[in-house]
Design an enzyme around this catalytic site. Structure first.
Site, PDB file in Angstrom:
ATOM      1  N   GLY C 148      39.581  49.634  45.309  1.00 22.00           N
ATOM      2  CA  GLY C 148      40.219  48.720  44.387  1.00 22.00           C
ATOM      3  C   GLY C 148      39.691  47.303  44.558  1.00 22.00           C
ATOM      4  O   GLY C 148      39.162  46.941  45.604  1.00 22.00           O
ATOM      5  N   CYS C 149      39.841  46.512  43.510  1.00 23.27           N
ATOM      6  CA  CYS C 149      39.276  45.162  43.513  1.00 23.27           C
ATOM      7  C   CYS C 149      39.931  44.276  44.576  1.00 23.27           C
ATOM      8  O   CYS C 149      39.247  43.625  45.369  1.00 23.27           O
ATOM      9  CB  CYS C 149      39.402  44.532  42.133  1.00 23.27           C
ATOM     10  SG  CYS C 149      41.061  44.570  41.427  1.00 23.27           S
ATOM     11  N   TYR C 150      41.252  44.250  44.588  1.00 23.51           N
ATOM     12  CA  TYR C 150      41.945  43.452  45.598  1.00 23.51           C
ATOM     13  C   TYR C 150      41.599  43.957  47.003  1.00 23.51           C
ATOM     14  O   TYR C 150      41.450  43.184  47.949  1.00 23.51           O
ATOM     15  CB  TYR C 150      43.456  43.560  45.407  1.00 23.51           C
ATOM     16  CG  TYR C 150      44.054  42.755  44.285  1.00 23.51           C
ATOM     17  CD1 TYR C 150      43.927  41.370  44.232  1.00 23.51           C
ATOM     18  CD2 TYR C 150      44.803  43.375  43.288  1.00 23.51           C
ATOM     19  CE1 TYR C 150      44.530  40.639  43.210  1.00 23.51           C
ATOM     20  CE2 TYR C 150      45.411  42.647  42.269  1.00 23.51           C
ATOM     21  CZ  TYR C 150      45.268  41.270  42.235  1.00 23.51           C
ATOM     22  OH  TYR C 150      45.869  40.554  41.234  1.00 23.51           O
ATOM     23  N   VAL C 151      41.516  45.284  47.122  1.00 23.13           N
ATOM     24  CA  VAL C 151      41.265  45.903  48.423  1.00 23.13           C
ATOM     25  C   VAL C 151      39.954  45.396  49.012  1.00 23.13           C
ATOM     26  O   VAL C 151      39.879  45.036  50.197  1.00 23.13           O
ATOM     27  CB  VAL C 151      41.246  47.437  48.269  1.00 23.13           C
ATOM     28  CG1 VAL C 151      40.912  48.095  49.594  1.00 23.13           C
ATOM     29  CG2 VAL C 151      42.593  47.917  47.729  1.00 23.13           C
TER      30      VAL C 151
END
Lengths: 349, 349, 349, 349
Positions: C148-151
């Site tokens: 994921g992007c935030y991850v």
């Protein structure tokens, strides 16, 4: 080809660097900046860390000539004409992104730029770098005057119609809307984020220096010099120009004209031009479809009731309107395929 | 005055509520919404917590008539004409912000709105609510048709010149640029933030429903119906419209005209109008100077070379272009001072 | 390598296409979309006219297998797990950009995604595609779960410190701010331009599905599973995530720690990683320096007074946070140089 | 009340003028500006044409005293302390919007503002103008120090919890995100539209001057001085601050705490405060709901797993964070109702 960029830290320099570092036929061997000389390019633009490591130098013509075959000149108007003669003397080819060499007549320059021209002897040999109109002379150019951003959008919108003589050459209204990068990198009240954001305004209507440039380029191409009333507007976004151009169709032509006729004229005129996209009938261009790309998109409207053809063009002011077009010109001057290093889609988001 | 707002949860309803809750002569006694009925207004718009506590009701004409003297109708085109007759029958005065009652001839409505008109008998009595042009009839109106946002900007730009007969009434080019709230509150791909942001596009050139509305209003006022080619553009900002209008000056007039003449004409024409500001010579309007206000700013350019007068007007599409103008009309209809509750400066930032 | 893109018309698909059409080792041989099948990709995204001409097809695993070696799956969560087993069965390698295969334990998936997992047997073989942490397993992967992007932003910010055990693994606060493209291409009230523009809001604090993903990835890498309180915020811009991560230094370490120590730790940890740029001391990352690029920039602050290390990372959510990272993974899986097709500077403007 | 505004042409001056010209108890009798003296306010801000006609004067204390009872000082830090003693000597009440009189100890000022304090004798009598915490002393103030924008958001977020002693006073993490008007009206590279637009960055983490101000205000109110690590971020929008504040609940309290408990604490604490809105459970604040208003909205999250309470507050940095709060203070000092002239809803769009 080994190339140099003079004045690499303004917006046209920055955009040029993005294109050139990825260009398969180019090596950027020298970059200069008076303001930042001695610093790495990636100190001025941390976005380039890990991509390009060179240090900015001062401008010394001989040094440039020893390291490059062609120089991109990204200096402000008035500065280019001071250094360009010495650069040409070294044998370098020069692509000038300023307005200094775009007019044949130094008087026109003096009227619109409010300063005397310091290298008028070079004007006659300078080639106006709009590749869709003047590909042959561009291929032979040693001094290339890269067109203004607004000029590119308006001239591409008008060239087929003026050449075909379907419209009256005067008056033509060019209502153009530009993103803020067109104003350059220098901070000012007008471009201060809180006052520029969420704000829209016309400026310099009928008084912008790109107006005579449009007229001269179209006149040279079509054989008839049009009279254009050019109205620029500042739009709160970074990039992109929409030019909405209003032209009156000649009376005899208007009676028989259909939108399909005009569409075919444009399709056929731009068939050899990989960077001009004539949109399907009834579609309008959008800056997000050309953002970051070298494309110019063109849409057409025929208002039979008022006898008016409206041509709307969209381009990215920093790419097809400046640095991308400069590289397109370089491709032609270097004998490379016209699209090499430039064939990216628009960004959309 | 006790007023009600029907369809209070769209953008014109929201903007109206902002103005009305602070208006010293008004009490908002009822608000309706089909979608949100039963919810507090401040649940739909948490921005109103602590300011306005009423609950949204369904639309029942008798209930409205028992609680209010005047109703603002903020319904979509096509819905207004369905409910308006019943509202008028109760004796309520109605200010309709939709396009349903702006034309005298139902055929024009049907041509441009692509549906039959369901209350054509009311059209002849509906008053077109542009207070700068029709103050006397507005003061007497029972059914007021509040003008379109683009229409207000273009009509105010053109009225003095058309009335004075200094320009040819056809063709006139109205190149308008609007913020996105003009498209309403309903989500769609076109208004999806990532695709709308940093994006600029013309749309519906020559085909927008505000074009015949401009022509009809100006024709009614000036005695000559002009032909306008109207080109709207969508600009990535919330509010504001710039209308850049191109007109040709009559040949005999053009030879003697000066910019000062035109400036004086506008100053004098709008002297009685507190919400129209004619800018000093050579200044151009900017949407940030009218944002959130009921002002319309006008700047003028005279291009002698092309015989063209350019008029640029700026307004906030939700205030002078919709809800502020509706309140200005209410002030006139209610016998209040025209500016009461409306005299805020533009926001700038 | 011949590759296919399934679900090519969402934002991750669009971004992937931009990268792949310019990738020197890749040919995109098939693209699919359920919504737009039968249309040319350039009809859905006119920005691709003149660049890419293929037509969107329906999803048929055998057809994909006959034309490609590797498939990028750009489907929504919940859809990927339905089609992925059949794709793997054909022998295709799959890079899945959804969240469906990022957890080892199907119960975790079910808790956070609120649906049962339909292919739990594949979870153990799925490789978590963060190339900076797991390059060796990625190179061997057949089913790659792209993070994921935030991850990506939070895990890259924390990995060196957790591995070195300089900080307490719990609690860690990850305050992240994302541009709107992270919310996808589907219109909604929340992403409607006028309400999203000029608007900033936290959402799903402690409840976002990327929170357990961060913890699992860091736990797998560092051997200790941290507890992270993850606070996402929506920022009115298109692209970019800033993750500001607050960690407490272990007491004994805090007494002797200097900012230079931390800086050296990061420099050394990320020395083999071409896409992570540790900024010079006291510089902070900016989304405009990574926009459009596959870089993740990291800046560091040591607050001795509070015993807190703050790590701030910046990345483009659609590139390093999604499609760029997917191509980086493809490069590793295909045996290509890690940076090929991906080494662009950030856009700045 | 007759009031004057000194330094009326910066952003806090501009915002103050918007509020004051509509305030029913106020007459603005004098405005000053060193830069623009001699010009009409409406020349500097054309948005005020038709609303406010006065001319900007130079700063002469006696002249101010003869025309006003209270002065708003909108000067930069360092300038206020030079002129404030002379103003007080004339008998004027002063509301100072700079940081010059916010600390009791001149050494703290000198440490964080990097200059000596020139009127230290006045510090002990200066009243810190946060009306929710110090209403009684504010009502009596002659020299009022209006709080910083970030300070207001963080202190309102923390005051109930610190006072109730439910949390550990150290460390507290205040991750704040601000629109660009917080940086003032002076152009610079950092606030140049093209580089600021679509760009997000943290800055001055742990080093911003508002950090000690938060700690001092909270210490004075709650009796225990907290240690706050303050992380400001610049967000590409004009107005608004979201403060996301991370606090650890005392261990014994954490075992029994529910979100409802915290919610009730805040509801009860702020019951007398018309401008603080505690949102319903599980709702988060959004800057668009407070834009242009004097409200501060607060949302709460309880992460039992990590023992952390997250408080998120939203305000308009120029209104509740500066000029609105100054008028709220003026209302208290003048014996007016606290909300008079200030009760507008947020703008939403």
């Amino acid at each position: 080809m080994r190339v140099a960029v003079v004045g690499a830290t303004g917006y046209t320099g920055l955009e040029l660097m993005k294109i050139l570092v990825a260009h398969p036929k180019v090596e950027v061997t020298m970059i200069t900046s008076e303001t930042y000389k001695g610093q790495a390019f990636s100190q001025v633009f941390p976005a380039f860390r890990g991509v390009y490591q060179e240090t900015l130098k001062g401008l010394i013509p001989e040094a440039l000539a020893s390291r490059a075959e062609l120089v991109f000149l990204c200096l402000p108007h008035g500065s280019s004409m001071k250094v360009l003669p010495a650069l040409l003397d070294t044998g370098l080819k020069v692509i000038d992104l300023s307005g200094d060499f775009r007019f044949k007549d130094p008087k026109v320059y003096e009227t619109w730029y409010h300063m005397g021209h310091e290298a008028p002897q070079l004007l006659k040999d300078a080639v106006f770098g709009l590749p869709e109109l003047f590909p042959a002379t561009i291929a032979q150019a040693r001094l290339l005057a890269n067109p203004g951003c607004y000029v590119t959008g308006v001239v591409l919108a008008l060239a087929p119609l003026l050449k075909a003589r379907w419209i009256y050459p005067t008056p033509i209204f060019a209502d153009c809307k530009s993103g803020v990068t067109g104003g350059g990198r220098k901070p000012s009240q007008r471009f201060h984020f809180p006052e520029c954001n969420e704000s829209l305004t016309p400026y310099s209507i009928g008084q912008h220096r790109h107006q005579p440039e449009m007229e001269e380029a179209l006149g040279a191409f079509a054989g008839t010099k049009p009279q254009i009333l050019f109205s620029p507007h500042l739009v709160p976004m970074n990039r992109g120009i929409i030019s909405t151009v209003y032209t009156r169709v000649r009376e005899e032509k208007a009676q028989v004209l259909s939108l399909e006729d005009v569409h075919e004229l444009y399709i056929s005129f731009y068939a050899p031009c990989p960077f001009v996209r004539i949109l399907p009938l009834r579609e309008m261009p959008n800056t997000h479809d050309v953002r970051g790309s070298n494309f110019c998109d063109i849409g057409l409207v025929w208002s039979k009731r008022t006898g008016t053809l409206v041509i709307a063009s969209a381009l990215d002011n920093l790419v097809k309107g400046a640095s991308g077009q400069a590289v397109q010109n370089m491709n032609l001057m270097g004998g490379f395929p016209e699209t090499i290093g430039l064939l990216r889609p628009g960004e959309v988001i």
